[in-house]
Design an enzyme around this catalytic site. Sequence first.
Site, PDB file in Angstrom:
ATOM      1  CG  ASP A 104      40.249  41.635  41.854  1.00 38.77           C
ATOM      2  OD1 ASP A 104      40.193  41.247  43.040  1.00 38.77           O
ATOM      3  OD2 ASP A 104      40.984  41.105  41.009  1.00 38.77           O
ATOM      4  CG  ASN A 121      33.727  36.288  46.495  1.00 43.49           C
ATOM      5  OD1 ASN A 121      33.168  37.300  46.060  1.00 43.49           O
ATOM      6  ND2 ASN A 121      34.952  35.942  46.100  1.00 43.49           N
TER       7      ASN A 121
END
Length: 266
Positions: A17, A65
Amino acid sequence: MSETIAKIPRHIAIIMDGNGRWAEARGLARTEGHAKGADSVRATVRACRSAGVQYLTLYAFSVANWQRPAAEVKALMHLLAHFAEREKYELRERGIRLSVVGDVSELPTSARRAIESAMEYTAGCNDMVLSLALSYGGRNDIVSAARALAIKVRAGLLLPEEIDEQRLQAEMSTHKLPSVDLLIRTGGESRVSDFLLYESAYAELLFLPIMWPEFGEEQVAQALAYFANRERRFGLTSGQVQNSNGRSFDPLDNTHAPVQLQSLSQ
Ligand code: FPP
């Protein structure tokens, strides 16, 4: 086996991330953060291989996503295809087999073909397994496995009382992977975001404030040092664990000896 070698995590999983924030902080497009993140992937794979880690699983693209802006999704798919095309030679040289968890069939054809070709190219490698989690969701994987077991029960192939942890795991897209020993997340958040929920039941968790493009060889060494100092108890007492000669207490881990990678079929 020396104490140090015994303490190397067999399976490391990483939530990569912070690419977007890394880029934005530098006035760059988010996609440039992802491109820099691919460099961190390369460095991390090399460092894990050198350290003797047997399984490395990277959260490259989650089910969620797909909801990102189309241009960002397209850039990520392009990066993945490019990574597979370019890195497969070095992966094979280093004895690393590429694999996928999640649903690769959801990917655009070009990315899927590049990844499948790299998987085929590295299929004979037995020193480490690099798994990319693609169109992956932990809940999704558990639900699919439950459905597969239900179908077997309905067909009379399985009794409900025969369902156990091993049988559920056998139906998951991660069925060839051992349980996660060390789960790392960069980017400053302390959450697991639907990654390897079942497989990380006893994992050590390491949340780092740095962004993924800042992660590399040195951070792998620090993570390994962190892991080496943890006492994993699997619900037992410290005394029980210390008298166990390093045996694993993970109920899903039926291979207490070092994993036989050769026995994994593609
Ligand atoms: C999270 O950062 C990262 C991703 C959604 C994608 C991860 C992809 C890569 C590291 C590059 C390509 C991968 C491979 C295997 C070659 P974010 O965009 O959520 O960052 P933010 O939280 O700062 O916005």
